[in-house]
Design a protein around this motif. Structure first.
Motif, PDB file in Angstrom:
ATOM      1  N   MET A 208       0.779   7.079 -14.555  1.00 50.78           N
ATOM      2  CA  MET A 208       0.600   8.331 -13.896  1.00 50.78           C
ATOM      3  C   MET A 208      -0.835   8.769 -14.164  1.00 50.78           C
ATOM      4  SD  MET A 208       4.022  10.289 -15.094  1.00 50.78           S
ATOM      5  CE  MET A 208       5.729   9.715 -14.520  1.00 50.78           C
ATOM      6  N   GLY A 209      -1.567   8.181 -15.021  1.00 51.77           N
ATOM      7  CA  GLY A 209      -3.106   8.647 -15.158  1.00 51.77           C
ATOM      8  C   GLY A 209      -3.726   8.500 -13.958  1.00 51.77           C
ATOM      9  N   LEU A 210      -3.137   7.593 -12.988  1.00 52.38           N
ATOM     10  CA  LEU A 210      -3.813   7.493 -11.710  1.00 52.38           C
ATOM     11  C   LEU A 210      -3.200   7.998 -10.472  1.00 52.38           C
ATOM     12  CD1 LEU A 210      -5.394   3.906 -11.909  1.00 52.38           C
ATOM     13  CD2 LEU A 210      -6.694   5.982 -12.271  1.00 52.38           C
ATOM     14  N   ASP A 211      -1.940   8.509 -10.530  1.00 54.75           N
ATOM     15  CA  ASP A 211      -1.073   8.985  -9.550  1.00 54.75           C
ATOM     16  C   ASP A 211       0.113   9.876 -10.015  1.00 54.75           C
ATOM     17  OD1 ASP A 211       0.427   9.308  -7.315  1.00 54.75           O
ATOM     18  OD2 ASP A 211       0.612   7.271  -6.641  1.00 54.75           O
ATOM     19  N   SER A 212      -0.195  11.107  -9.938  1.00 53.07           N
ATOM     20  CA  SER A 212       0.925  11.979 -10.534  1.00 53.07           C
ATOM     21  C   SER A 212       2.136  12.135  -9.630  1.00 53.07           C
ATOM     22  CB  SER A 212       0.259  13.413 -10.681  1.00 53.07           C
ATOM     23  OG  SER A 212      -0.083  13.842  -9.077  1.00 53.07           O
ATOM     24  N   ARG A 213       2.203  11.545  -8.499  1.00 56.03           N
ATOM     25  CA  ARG A 213       3.228  11.399  -7.730  1.00 56.03           C
ATOM     26  C   ARG A 213       4.299  10.573  -8.317  1.00 56.03           C
ATOM     27  NH1 ARG A 213       0.986   9.136  -2.308  1.00 56.03           N
ATOM     28  NH2 ARG A 213       0.321   7.600  -4.056  1.00 56.03           N
TER      29      ARG A 213
ATOM     30  N   TRP B 251       5.730  11.083 -11.014  1.00 52.41           N
ATOM     31  CA  TRP B 251       6.890  11.627 -11.790  1.00 52.41           C
ATOM     32  C   TRP B 251       7.958  11.719 -11.051  1.00 52.41           C
ATOM     33  CZ3 TRP B 251       6.711  13.050 -16.492  1.00 52.41           C
ATOM     34  CH2 TRP B 251       5.709  13.257 -17.298  1.00 52.41           C
ATOM     35  N   ILE B 252       7.971  11.894  -9.661  1.00 53.58           N
ATOM     36  CA  ILE B 252       9.343  11.731  -8.677  1.00 53.58           C
ATOM     37  C   ILE B 252       9.860  10.268  -9.194  1.00 53.58           C
ATOM     38  CG2 ILE B 252      10.146  11.326  -6.562  1.00 53.58           C
ATOM     39  CD1 ILE B 252       7.724  12.958  -5.714  1.00 53.58           C
ATOM     40  N   ALA B 253       9.199   9.390  -9.291  1.00 49.26           N
ATOM     41  CA  ALA B 253       9.955   8.033  -9.530  1.00 49.26           C
ATOM     42  C   ALA B 253      10.421   7.823 -10.958  1.00 49.26           C
ATOM     43  CB  ALA B 253       9.141   6.674  -9.397  1.00 49.26           C
ATOM     44  N   PHE B 254       9.796   8.328 -11.887  1.00 51.36           N
ATOM     45  CA  PHE B 254      10.084   8.699 -13.289  1.00 51.36           C
ATOM     46  C   PHE B 254      11.366   9.446 -13.503  1.00 51.36           C
ATOM     47  CE2 PHE B 254      10.152  10.611 -17.460  1.00 51.36           C
ATOM     48  CZ  PHE B 254      10.130   9.610 -18.139  1.00 51.36           C
ATOM     49  N   ALA B 255      11.292  10.512 -12.735  1.00 52.89           N
ATOM     50  CA  ALA B 255      12.595  11.390 -12.765  1.00 52.89           C
ATOM     51  C   ALA B 255      13.832  10.805 -12.586  1.00 52.89           C
ATOM     52  CB  ALA B 255      12.293  12.804 -12.130  1.00 52.89           C
ATOM     53  N   ILE B 256      13.751  10.218 -11.041  1.00 57.19           N
ATOM     54  CA  ILE B 256      14.879   9.301 -10.667  1.00 57.19           C
ATOM     55  C   ILE B 256      15.431   8.374 -11.189  1.00 57.19           C
ATOM     56  CG2 ILE B 256      15.638   8.043  -8.618  1.00 57.19           C
ATOM     57  CD1 ILE B 256      13.782  10.006  -6.889  1.00 57.19           C
TER      58      ILE B 256
ATOM     59  N   LEU C 154      10.787  -0.124  -3.556  1.00 56.74           N
ATOM     60  CA  LEU C 154      10.175  -0.320  -2.381  1.00 56.74           C
ATOM     61  C   LEU C 154       8.922   0.647  -2.232  1.00 56.74           C
ATOM     62  CD1 LEU C 154      13.279  -1.044  -0.283  1.00 56.74           C
ATOM     63  CD2 LEU C 154      11.611  -2.879  -0.894  1.00 56.74           C
ATOM     64  N   TRP C 155       9.209   1.764  -2.921  1.00 51.84           N
ATOM     65  CA  TRP C 155       8.272   2.605  -2.730  1.00 51.84           C
ATOM     66  C   TRP C 155       7.121   2.620  -3.728  1.00 51.84           C
ATOM     67  CZ3 TRP C 155       6.697   6.450  -6.333  1.00 51.84           C
ATOM     68  CH2 TRP C 155       5.594   7.415  -5.892  1.00 51.84           C
ATOM     69  N   MET C 156       7.510   2.063  -5.093  1.00 52.80           N
ATOM     70  CA  MET C 156       6.424   1.824  -5.726  1.00 52.80           C
ATOM     71  C   MET C 156       5.639   0.512  -5.179  1.00 52.80           C
ATOM     72  SD  MET C 156       8.269   2.036  -9.484  1.00 52.80           S
ATOM     73  CE  MET C 156       7.155   0.930 -10.402  1.00 52.80           C
ATOM     74  N   THR C 157       6.250  -0.340  -4.720  1.00 51.19           N
ATOM     75  CA  THR C 157       5.565  -1.440  -4.125  1.00 51.19           C
ATOM     76  C   THR C 157       4.583  -1.134  -3.002  1.00 51.19           C
ATOM     77  OG1 THR C 157       7.543  -3.062  -4.876  1.00 51.19           O
ATOM     78  CG2 THR C 157       5.896  -3.877  -3.216  1.00 51.19           C
ATOM     79  N   GLY C 158       5.298  -0.389  -2.195  1.00 50.05           N
ATOM     80  CA  GLY C 158       4.406   0.144  -1.140  1.00 50.05           C
ATOM     81  C   GLY C 158       3.260   1.176  -1.370  1.00 50.05           C
TER      82      GLY C 158
ATOM     83  N   GLY D 204      -9.286  10.957  -3.175  1.00 46.87           N
ATOM     84  CA  GLY D 204      -8.755  12.345  -3.772  1.00 46.87           C
ATOM     85  C   GLY D 204      -7.442  12.382  -3.522  1.00 46.87           C
ATOM     86  N   GLU D 205      -6.630  11.404  -2.799  1.00 44.76           N
ATOM     87  CA  GLU D 205      -5.353  11.610  -2.523  1.00 44.76           C
ATOM     88  C   GLU D 205      -4.503  11.825  -3.836  1.00 44.76           C
ATOM     89  OE1 GLU D 205      -2.928   8.598  -0.570  1.00 44.76           O
ATOM     90  OE2 GLU D 205      -3.834   7.129  -1.655  1.00 44.76           O
ATOM     91  N   ASN D 206      -4.910  11.161  -5.126  1.00 44.00           N
ATOM     92  CA  ASN D 206      -4.025  11.114  -6.287  1.00 44.00           C
ATOM     93  C   ASN D 206      -4.458  12.257  -7.204  1.00 44.00           C
ATOM     94  OD1 ASN D 206      -2.350   9.210  -5.235  1.00 44.00           O
ATOM     95  ND2 ASN D 206      -3.646   7.450  -6.178  1.00 44.00           N
ATOM     96  N   GLU D 207      -5.410  13.147  -6.768  1.00 42.40           N
ATOM     97  CA  GLU D 207      -5.813  14.141  -7.750  1.00 42.40           C
ATOM     98  C   GLU D 207      -4.983  15.088  -7.514  1.00 42.40           C
ATOM     99  OE1 GLU D 207      -8.489  13.674  -9.949  1.00 42.40           O
ATOM    100  OE2 GLU D 207      -8.619  11.747  -8.943  1.00 42.40           O
TER     101      GLU D 207
END
Length: 397
Positions: free
Chosen positions: A316-321, A323-328, A380-384, A393-396
């Motif tokens: 998550m240091g590089l991609d805050s999104r 968190w969704i995967a972590f929660a699920i 699949l989402w993580m792999t993609g 800037g998309e992961n900021e």
């Protein structure tokens, strides 16, 4: 630790692995470390056995002051995984410190207070926390370019649990990319020296084959397409996996399910490793390999997802999104745990082993299939996400 300490002296799952761990600890006391594998049922790598043997020795000494030796033994067997939880959270906090102080604290808290994490280490008394600590340190060392430290930590992981093997391709390829063949040979030499030290009791008594057989004979139970994991095979067989052998030949092919999944995971691991070479998102690649080992192969247990959660937090240091995967995954993992080793009779016993004969079991089976589907979707989402070209800037956040 305040969450964990009250559970430390308790064996709340009668007949669980904790009973075996205590028996192994006493066997080490009686016969010594070198002879422990001659006893039926001892199938854990050496590092865990050192911890169990040390726990038995210390329990007897502590019993002289207060309590019983068996009670202290239970506490001391659980103590290393409990401490490993705290140390892993600290590593997660350090990994995210450069992002922000808030992200660092929140991520560490999300790990150390995660019900699935302390359920495994404190309630159940399993040792998955220990190898996870070593894998997280190995990934952070890889990211820093400290290859010998990374390989040494991974070696401690593989001497704790075989599941650590999932990160081996990443370790080799990243080291080759950053340090070349000379770096690989140096790291391999350090890893081999550490492995020799850890195997010393068996090497010195000419019983090295005992240690080798622990790895060759994993898993030790009869092969099933899914032992207790809500994964791809659980989904494909619509939750009826308990009596389906992994040695069957699907569609009359010459290959068994076991052989097919070895090839499947091999291809997946190759794809993730090559992708990490281009993107250098090592932590996410490690998390994807860890989750892939849970979702794709046969003969998988419910706990094999354990290390994925910590590795995701580091990523998550590089991609805050993420968190969704972590929660699920936290939710599906916890549900998998409490329906295989329930904390209340209301959940029944081992959902995989029972037939859907009541409304309650049918509902739980439906939720377990949803959990399996979500695990596959997240993989699949993580792999993609790992393979997708990154936009500036998309992961900021």
């Amino acid at each position: 630790m305040l969450i964990r300490i009250p559970f430390a002296p308790l064996n709340l799952l009668a007949g669980s692995d904790l009973d075996a761990f205590r028996r192994w600890a006493r066997l080490i006391q009686a016969s010594g470390m070198a002879a422990v594998y001659t006893n039926a049922g001892v199938d854990y790598p050496p590092l865990n056995l050192y911890l169990f043997g040390g726990a038995a020795w210390l329990a007897d000494h502590l019993a002289a002051f207060s309590g019983t030796s068996n009670q202290w033994l239970t506490i001391l067997i659980k103590l290393p995984p409990m401490l490993a939880d705290i140390l892993t959270a600290w590593l997660v906090a350090r990994a995210l410190r450069s992002r922000s102080a808030t992200a660092s604290i929140v991520a560490a808290s999300a790990y150390v207070f995660n019900p699935a994490i302390w359920y495994v280490s404190s309630y159940w008394g399993q040792t998955d926390s220990t190898y996870t600590l070593f894998l997280v340190f190995a990934v952070l060392a890889l990211e820093r370019g400290a290859m010998i430290s990374a390989w040494s930590s991974w070696t401690l992981g593989i001497f704790t649990k075989l599941q650590s093997i999932a990160l081996a391709p990443l370790l080799v390829v990243i080291t080759l990319q950053k340090r070349g063949w000379r770096g690989v040979l140096a790291a391999l030499g350090a890893s081999s020296a550490l492995a020799a030290i850890l195997s010393a009791p068996w090497l010195l008594t000419e019983r090295a084959n005992d240690v080798i057989q622990v790895y060759l004979n994993q898993p030790s139970e009869s092969p099933r397409v899914s032992v207790s994991a809500y994964n791809l095979w659980y989904l494909l067989f619509a939750a009826r996996v308990h009596n389906v052998s992994a040695e069957l030949h699907p569609f009359d092919l010459p290959l068994t399910y076991q052989t097919l999944v070895i090839a499947l995971f091999g291809v997946y691991a190759l794809f993730i490793t090559v992708t990490c070479l281009r993107r250098e998102r090592i932590a996410l690649g490690a998390a994807a390999l860890s989750l892939g080992l849970f979702v794709l192969p046969t003969q998988i247990h419910e706990r094999y997802m354990f290390s994925t959660l910590a590795l995701l937090l580091v990523a998550m240091g590089l991609d805050s999104r993420l968190w969704i995967a972590f929660a699920i995954l936290s939710a599906t993992f916890f549900f998998n745990l409490i329906t295989i080793a329930p904390f209340t009779p209301r959940l029944g016993i081992n959902l995989v082993a029972v037939e859907p004969t009541t409304i309650k079991i049918i509902v739980l089976k439906i939720f377990s299939l949803i959990a399996a589907a979500l695990n596959l979707i997240i993989l699949l989402w993580m792999t993609g996400n790992l393979a997708r070209p990154e936009m500036r800037g998309e992961n900021e956040s």
